[in-house]
Design a protein around this motif. Structure first.
Motif, mmCIF file in Angstrom:
data_model
loop_
_atom_site.group_PDB
_atom_site.id
_atom_site.type_symbol
_atom_site.label_atom_id
_atom_site.label_comp_id
_atom_site.label_asym_id
_atom_site.label_seq_id
_atom_site.Cartn_x
_atom_site.Cartn_y
_atom_site.Cartn_z
ATOM 1 N N ALA A 273 -2.514 -3.799 16.493
ATOM 2 C CA ALA A 273 -1.364 -4.315 15.800
ATOM 3 C C ALA A 273 -1.538 -5.627 14.833
ATOM 4 O O ALA A 273 -0.648 -5.358 13.807
ATOM 5 C CB ALA A 273 -0.610 -4.844 17.622
ATOM 6 N N SER A 274 -2.431 -5.481 15.457
ATOM 7 C CA SER A 274 -3.169 -6.710 14.038
ATOM 8 C C SER A 274 -3.330 -6.135 12.447
ATOM 9 O O SER A 274 -2.695 -6.328 11.794
ATOM 10 C CB SER A 274 -4.284 -7.816 13.812
ATOM 11 O OG SER A 274 -4.139 -8.123 15.468
ATOM 12 N N ALA A 275 -3.960 -4.849 12.777
ATOM 13 C CA ALA A 275 -4.252 -3.936 11.190
ATOM 14 C C ALA A 275 -3.118 -3.887 11.092
ATOM 15 O O ALA A 275 -3.091 -3.341 10.062
ATOM 16 C CB ALA A 275 -5.910 -2.532 12.269
ATOM 17 N N SER A 277 -0.323 -4.800 11.563
ATOM 18 C CA SER A 277 0.968 -6.262 10.693
ATOM 19 C C SER A 277 0.038 -6.092 9.423
ATOM 20 O O SER A 277 1.635 -6.201 8.131
ATOM 21 C CB SER A 277 1.403 -7.276 11.300
ATOM 22 O OG SER A 277 1.000 -6.357 12.411
ATOM 23 N N ILE B 8 3.389 -10.095 5.192
ATOM 24 C CA ILE B 8 3.695 -9.403 6.700
ATOM 25 C C ILE B 8 5.290 -10.467 6.644
ATOM 26 O O ILE B 8 5.693 -9.785 8.221
ATOM 27 C CB ILE B 8 2.984 -10.211 7.467
ATOM 28 C CG1 ILE B 8 2.401 -12.060 7.198
ATOM 29 C CG2 ILE B 8 1.487 -9.397 7.350
ATOM 30 C CD1 ILE B 8 0.771 -12.579 8.271
ATOM 31 N N LEU B 11 8.464 -7.277 7.421
ATOM 32 C CA LEU B 11 7.601 -7.203 8.930
ATOM 33 C C LEU B 11 9.007 -7.694 9.900
ATOM 34 O O LEU B 11 9.423 -7.040 10.660
ATOM 35 C CB LEU B 11 6.649 -6.952 9.617
ATOM 36 C CG LEU B 11 5.491 -6.788 8.656
ATOM 37 C CD1 LEU B 11 4.444 -6.960 9.342
ATOM 38 C CD2 LEU B 11 5.400 -5.729 8.448
ATOM 39 N N MET B 123 0.073 -13.963 15.404
ATOM 40 C CA MET B 123 0.495 -12.569 15.926
ATOM 41 C C MET B 123 0.332 -12.148 16.699
ATOM 42 O O MET B 123 0.878 -11.146 17.199
ATOM 43 C CB MET B 123 -1.249 -12.187 15.247
ATOM 44 C CG MET B 123 -1.261 -10.181 15.511
ATOM 45 S SD MET B 123 -0.188 -9.509 14.284
ATOM 46 C CE MET B 123 0.112 -8.234 15.657
ATOM 47 N N ARG B 126 3.790 -12.236 17.648
ATOM 48 C CA ARG B 126 4.924 -10.910 17.470
ATOM 49 C C ARG B 126 4.450 -10.012 17.974
ATOM 50 O O ARG B 126 4.690 -8.987 18.720
ATOM 51 C CB ARG B 126 4.243 -11.138 15.930
ATOM 52 C CG ARG B 126 4.683 -10.082 15.530
ATOM 53 C CD ARG B 126 4.248 -9.123 13.564
ATOM 54 N NE ARG B 126 3.752 -7.911 13.512
ATOM 55 C CZ ARG B 126 5.255 -7.414 13.176
ATOM 56 N NH1 ARG B 126 6.458 -7.705 13.104
ATOM 57 N NH2 ARG B 126 5.300 -5.664 12.903
ATOM 58 N N THR B 291 4.421 -0.303 14.094
ATOM 59 C CA THR B 291 3.195 -1.186 13.917
ATOM 60 C C THR B 291 1.959 -0.517 14.405
ATOM 61 O O THR B 291 0.898 -0.004 13.329
ATOM 62 C CB THR B 291 3.033 -2.483 14.407
ATOM 63 O OG1 THR B 291 4.574 -3.041 14.259
ATOM 64 C CG2 THR B 291 1.783 -3.093 13.820
ATOM 65 N N LEU B 292 1.522 -0.360 15.423
ATOM 66 C CA LEU B 292 1.124 0.605 15.802
ATOM 67 C C LEU B 292 0.849 2.002 14.579
ATOM 68 O O LEU B 292 -1.397 1.931 14.350
ATOM 69 C CB LEU B 292 0.753 0.957 17.684
ATOM 70 C CG LEU B 292 0.453 -0.338 18.966
ATOM 71 C CD1 LEU B 292 1.439 0.998 19.714
ATOM 72 C CD2 LEU B 292 -0.358 -0.703 18.880
ATOM 73 N N GLY B 295 -1.825 1.138 11.769
ATOM 74 C CA GLY B 295 -2.536 -0.170 12.349
ATOM 75 C C GLY B 295 -3.807 1.164 12.881
ATOM 76 O O GLY B 295 -4.770 1.019 12.099
#
Lengths: 396, 403
Positions: A273-275, A277, B8, B11, B123, B126, B291-292, B295
């Motif tokens: 999730a951080s990647a 974002s 960011i 988002l 994060m 979030r 998001t996933l 990422g």
């Protein structure tokens, strides 16, 4: 963030106008009610009422207009700030049929971050089963972490002792670090009535085992004993006062605890999730460009642009063949030429015209070689024919 | 504001879009109430003037008649005021959640780098927020509620709104139309604006159920009342619907078979859900998935494979390769990542000063020497493969030029 967004609507002026009308209406009513001359009062009353209502209609219109202006300012600000359409960067088919997997990853993430109750409810709602042992392990981990946060290491020492062998396999220094911390804790205790020193007794009991690996640290720790009464002004004060040491110990413990359970110390969901974002804005840009150019993702199922992530998010050693510009894979692995340069296997085949005895020039340097001289190499370690049978012990 | 922060913060749009849309609707409500009252006031006023001119009665009845009308005006204006005061509470609520959300976004804006504590805090909030939203959309309302409560996400997640939509979606899946029709009625102007035929579809389904149950008279009457009116827009479907009266549920004719299909309820539920999210300015997909997907794709390499059995050895070699920590190779998300494309790399990402060991593994030479020292090996002559634990002489290493 734009100020207009914090306060997009204010209907108070409308309410004030209505209040005003209400006040006037009541006055008019009172006037008519208590008038001596009914006919006159009525005529006057109607006139007043007409004025009041006309006034009201005008002011309520302008009050609404003011509200509308604020609102449309906010709406414009939303459009300006957030003009990108994030959903363009997402193709729902990539997770088709995978949502149960994601449910499970979410449940595990919740367990990892200590939301045990929420995870339990989710398992029931989503019909997921997670081994009780995993849940119990994390519960135990949190108990120990809480102790460490309160500067108590007994429970951690107990765990580390029980898992000594596995920790050694990981080259972990956790057990020593815990004993060191305990020693520092004991330094502040006074000598016992019989003259013995708790800290020294502890050191004698626990440090010898680490003598081979950690001698410099042991010397430093025992050296601190000399300054016991005035540690804060001694050269050793950082051993003692730094909250950071405790944080590091906590991190080390979590890392080793997870490793022994064969779990990654950071939740994969958190990392992804951080990647995401960080990468999402680039994906939005990419999707906008490729939809304009009608370009598709390449047939190799590789996205068309390079996305720069901070180093923390790079997990593999990646080799890109200088000839084909493709990443090497298990099917098209990297091959080492005798001169030390590396190409992908498919590139090697074309360089050597599929002939293992054909001499060709290295694409990088003037040296020549034949493909029979080239060897398969592994930028990432894995179990292969050369490593399997000879899993020799570490110590000689 | 930092570059990273600006990038960011974009988002977080649904955080702002939903409440601003709420504010817009609230204003529409205010407008409607005021407008209705304006019309009434005008009518009353005309009545009063007409009375004053035409009717000649005794003074006292004159007065009481006027007072009566005035009283009714006062009563209605008081009601309007009460209504506005109720709407004002919604306004207060919108402001509260926007304040909380803007704090959350500011945290992102202030993050200078990924190492910044601001970033980590933002994060993790979030992620919890995205998880709560995902759970709600999946219909796991209890776990979502618990997470919101325990992690203090109140105001950051549109819990009641999403749950409200889910309840209607669920009622459709349970073959009930009342809740959805009620919602359609309340949102008539907005539905008209986006030219949605949701209500028609629901009515049609209700009619199909009546036909299925064999109650043709009731079906016909329902048809006349609710469906025939939409003829101009949905002529084809209406013809087929009418013909349904002559064709039983066991038909094999594709058009009618499709109309009788039980799957239509699920499609209806899905359609409602899409319309509902659009009207409320909610994102079309749960942001967690968006998001996933980004990422995981950005981190995925051509060689990512699940490596459960090697995990402990890879962890042992974690100073040399971080692949044990790769979220795609790791079990929790590896299956979910299967269909994703992988990231594009134009240049190698390998360590400097690489050497080849006789077993084919390639490592950074300085790291091997450092590792040998921690193992108390004679690092002048011997190194150890951290992954396999094999020892090799330094003389057996070959240089690899891969960059």
């Amino acid at each position: 963030m734009d100020e207009s967004l914090k306060d997009p609507i204010n209907i108070d002026p409308c309410i004030e106008v209505v209040d005003d009308l209400l006040g006037k209406l009541k006055t008019i009513r009172q006037n008519i009610y208590s008038a001596q001359n009914a006919a006159q009062a009525k005529t006057e009353g109607i006139a007043q009422l007409q004025t009041a209502i006309d006034d009201y209609t005008r002011s309520v219109a302008s009050a609404q207009k003011a509200v509308y202006t604020g609102l449309s300012k906010a709406a414009k600000s939303v459009e300006r700030t957030f003009k990108v359409d994030l959903s363009k960067a997402y193709d729902p088919s990539v997770f088709e049929g995978k949502l149960p997997d994601i449910d499970k990853a979410v449940a595990l993430h919740l367990i990892r971050q200590g939301d045990f109750d929420t995870a339990k409810i989710l398992c029931k709602e989503a019909h997921i089963s997670i081994p009780k042992s995993t849940v119990d392990s994390f519960k135990r981990m949190y108990l120990i972490v809480n102790d460490i946060r309160q500067h108590k290491v007994d429970s951690a020492v107990e765990w580390a002792t029980a898992n000594r062998e596995k920790l050694q396999q990981l080259y972990s220094r956790l057990e020593f670090e815990l004993h060191a911390m305990q020693f520092v804790n004991l330094l502040s205790q006074p000598s016992r009535p019989d003259g013995s020193e708790p800290a020294l007794d502890y050191a004698r009991k626990n440090f010898p085992r680490f003598a081979a690996d950690c001698m410099p640290e042991i010397s430093k720790l025992t050296g601190a004993f000399m300054y016991r009464s005035r540690l804060n002004s001694s050269p050793y004060h950082d051993l003692f006062t730094s909250e950071k040491t405790w944080d590091n110990l906590e991190q080390l413990f979590i890392k080793d605890f997870c490793s022994i359970m064969s779990l990654t110390p950071l939740s994969p969901l958190y990392v992804a999730a951080s990647a995401g974002s960080l990468a999402l804005p680039d994906f939005v840009k990419m999707s906008t460009i490729s939809s304009q150019k009608h370009a598709e993702w390449t047939s190799l199922n590789e996205i068309p642009v390079e996305i720069d992530l901070p180093k923390d998010y790079v997990f593999h050693n990646i080799f890109v063949c200088p000839v084909s510009k493709e990443q090497t894979t298990a099917r098209n692995p990297p091959m080492l030429l005798p001169c030390g340069h590396v190409v992908a296997k498919e590139s090697l085949a074309s360089l050597s015209h599929n002939n293992s005895r054909h001499r060709f020039k290295c694409p990088y340097c003037p040296n020549e070689c034949m493909s029979v001289q080239c060897v398969r190499i592994y930028f990432e370690p894995e179990d292969n024919e050369n490593t399997e049978e000879m899993d020799s012990p570490m110590e000689d | 504001m930092s570059m990273l922060g600006n990038k960011i913060a974009v988002l977080e749009q649904s955080l702002v879009r939903v409440p601003v849309e709420k504010a817009r609707r609230l204003f529409k409500n205010v407008q409607r109430s005021i407008e209705r009252e304006n019309v009434h006031l005008k009518k009353q006023m005309e009545q009063l003037i007409a009375r004053g001119q035409v009717v000649k009665l005794s003074d006292s009845s004159e007065i009481s008649g006027a007072l009566e009308i005035l009283d009714s005006i006062i009563e209605r204006v008081t009601l309007l005021r009460e209504k506005l005061m109720v709407l004002r509470q919604d306004q207060v609520y919108i402001k509260e959640i926007l304040a909380k959300r803007s704090d959350h976004i500011v945290e992102a804006l202030n993050s200078l780098s990924t190492k910044d504590p601001n970033f980590a805090h933002w994060m993790s909030t979030r992620l919890n927020r995205l998880i709560a939203e995902y759970l709600l959309v999946r219909g796991y309302l209890d776990s979502a509620g618990k997470l919101v409560e325990d992690r203090n996400l109140n105001g950051l997640v549109d819990v009641s709104d999403i749950a409200f939509g889910k309840a209607i979606e669920y009622s459709l899946k349970q073959r009930r139309t009342a809740e959805c029709l009620n919602w359609c009625h309340e949102n008539k102007p907005s539905l008209k604006k986006i030219e949605s035929d949701l209500e028609f579809d629901v009515r049609l389904q209700q009619y199909i159920e009546l036909v299925r149950s064999g109650d043709r008279i009731e079906a016909m009457s329902y048809f006349r009342k609710h469906i025939a009116g939409a003829f101009s827009k949905n002529a084809d479907q209406i013809y087929h619907a009418l013909a349904l009266l002559a064709v039983g549920p066991d038909t094999t004719i594709p058009v009618y078979k499709e109309l009788y299909s039980e799957d239509r309820w699920d499609l209806l539920a899905q359609k409602f859900s899409t319309v509902f999210t659009t009207l409320n300015c909610m994102p079309p997909y749960p942001q967690l998935l968006v998001t996933l997907s980004a990422g995981l794709t950005a981190m995925k390499t051509a060689s990512c494979t699940p490596h459960e059995e090697m995990q402990i050895k890879l962890l042992r070699a974690s100073n040399f390769t971080r692949s044990a920590l790769c979220p795609i190779c790791y079990t929790e998300l590896s299956s979910a990542s299967e269909k994703l494309p992988y990231a594009h790399h134009t240049k190698p990402h390998v360590e400097p000063e690489l050497v080849l060991l006789p077993n084919g593994h390639v490592y950074s030479k300085p790291k091997l020497i450092e590792h040998a020292k921690t193992l108390r090996l004679d690092s002048d002559t011997t190194i150890c493969d951290p992954f396999t634990g094999q020892n090799f002489s330094i003389a057996s290493l070959k240089p690899v030029y891969a960059t």
